[in-house]
Design an enzyme around this catalytic site. Structure first.
Site, PDB file in Angstrom:
ATOM      1  CE  LYS A 117      -4.216  -1.817   0.683  1.00  0.00           C
ATOM      2  NZ  LYS A 117      -5.341  -1.591  -0.255  1.00  0.00           N
ATOM      3  CE  LYS A 140     -10.621  -5.252  -3.245  1.00  0.00           C
ATOM      4  NZ  LYS A 140     -10.175  -3.906  -2.944  1.00  0.00           N
TER       5      LYS A 140
HETATM    6 MG    MG Z   1      -6.956  -2.031  -4.019  1.00  0.00          MG
END
Ligand code: MG
Length: 357
Positions: free
Chosen positions: A151, A250
């Site tokens: 991240k 997702k």
């Molecule tokens: Mg992502």
């Protein structure tokens, strides 16, 4: 469900996971589905409280008491409502898990997948220090994870990557910007080109694909879309204008499994690899991501985690575990369901939706 430690990204920190769980019943059968948009509307425009309201007040009353031969029919019945894919997914996924249980067939089989093992990747949020991050990456590399995702956020980007690349010159990495940058950051992206990353995940705004297409023309590192992918139509448009070379799927973010399969197929036909992402769901939701990732075009390792990574005890049982090869076995004999004691402990609100009389 409280996390063992906070999950830090470009949009902030989460300390607990807020899920909306749907228990669907049909005759003597019941099944569960989980939608995890996170507490605040910071990853996407949806929040847990908003999903709860939409499901209980508007979407479920549209579904309950009616017959649906396919999950696509559920999606179609909810099409009058704009957006809100996480809320729609809570009900659409419940159709699939109920179908799986009623007919005693593995979910992956119903989805068109196989019984193959699903490869998990390693994924690190923003850490307290470079040393801590480098130590965690070493552990992941030693454990045999095939790729590492990092991240990034402002003040945790180029210098962090320089430190990582100088320590790990040959490992596969990609970064996730979580919509934290804009085309004003072009110089930074050109700098990142030097680090030989697999791709950059969602560098720019969640609701923009034109800027992503422009960035893709300007830098060499491929782009992967996550937040921007909210429907099959967005994917068709993104591929048409060259906005990405990878797509993250997702089930919650795209409105459920029917749309996930459609996006998988669109990408497969275009020669674009997909990979499954997670929202730090309990095992109830994670298992569904695992089942989905058995489809053939899921070729990049997924963001799938063992329960022990984030939770002292997972509300979903049995917990998700990794094999020695960092894979997860598909669920041949039923999916995880909530542990009722833990469910009771964590429940903040519940609604019973019955057929309209
Ligand atoms: Mg992502």
């Amino acid at each position: 469900m409280p996390l063992i430690y906070p999950w830090r990204t470009a949009y902030g920190a989460d300390y607990d996971i807020h899920s909306v769980l749907v228990k669907a019943t049909s005759g003597d059968h019941h099944s569960w589905a989980e939608s995890t948009p996170l507490q605040m509307p910071a990853y996407s425009p949806e929040s847990a409280a908003g999903v709860y309201l939409n499901v209980s007040e508007f979407f479920a009353p549209q579904i309950v008491g009616k017959e649906f031969d396919t999950a696509a029919d559920v999606t179609a019945a909810l099409a009058i409502f704009k957006g809100n894919p996480f809320a729609k997914a809570a009900l659409e996924i419940a159709w699939w898990t109920l179908e799986s249980k009623t007919h005693n067939r593995p979910l992956h089989e119903l989805l068109g997948g196989t019984a193959r093992e699903v490869q998990a990747g390693a994924d690190f949020g923003i850490q307290d220090s470079f040393d801590m991050l480098l130590g965690n990456i070493q552990t992941a590399v030693d454990a045999g994870f095939p790729r590492v995702k990092l991240k990034v956020a402002r003040n945790w980007d180029v210098e962090m990557l320089r430190a990582v690349r100088s320590t790990f010159p040959n490992e596969k990495f990609h970064i996730d910007c979580n919509s934290g940058y804009s085309l004003d950051d072009l110089d930074m992206f050109k700098e990142i080109d030097k680090f030989n990353l697999e791709f950059i995940e969602q560098p720019l705004a969640n609701d923009d694909i034109l800027d992503h297409a422009e960035l893709a023309r300007t830098i060499n590192t491929p782009i992967c879309l996550d937040e921007s992918v909210t429907s099959p139509r967005v994917v068709e448009q993104a591929l048409k204008i060259g906005a990405c070379e990878y797509v993250n799927i997702k089930p919650g973010r795209v409105g459920g499994l029917t749309n996930s399969i459609r996006i998988h197929d669109i990408c497969q036909n275009a020669g674009v690899p997909v990979w499954v992402g997670g929202m730090l769901e309990s095992a109830v939701g994670s298992a569904v991501c695992v089942e989905l990732a058995t489809l053939p075009n899921f070729t990049y390792p997924g963001d799938l985690f063992p329960s022990s990574r984030f939770y002292t005890r997972d509300m979903g049982q049995p917990e998700v575990t990794l094999t020695a090869n960092q894979t997860i076995l598909p669920y041949k004999n039923g999916l995880p369901e909530p542990d009722l004691e833990l469910l009771e402990k964590f429940t903040q609100q519940r609604t019973l939706v019955t057929p309209a009389s």
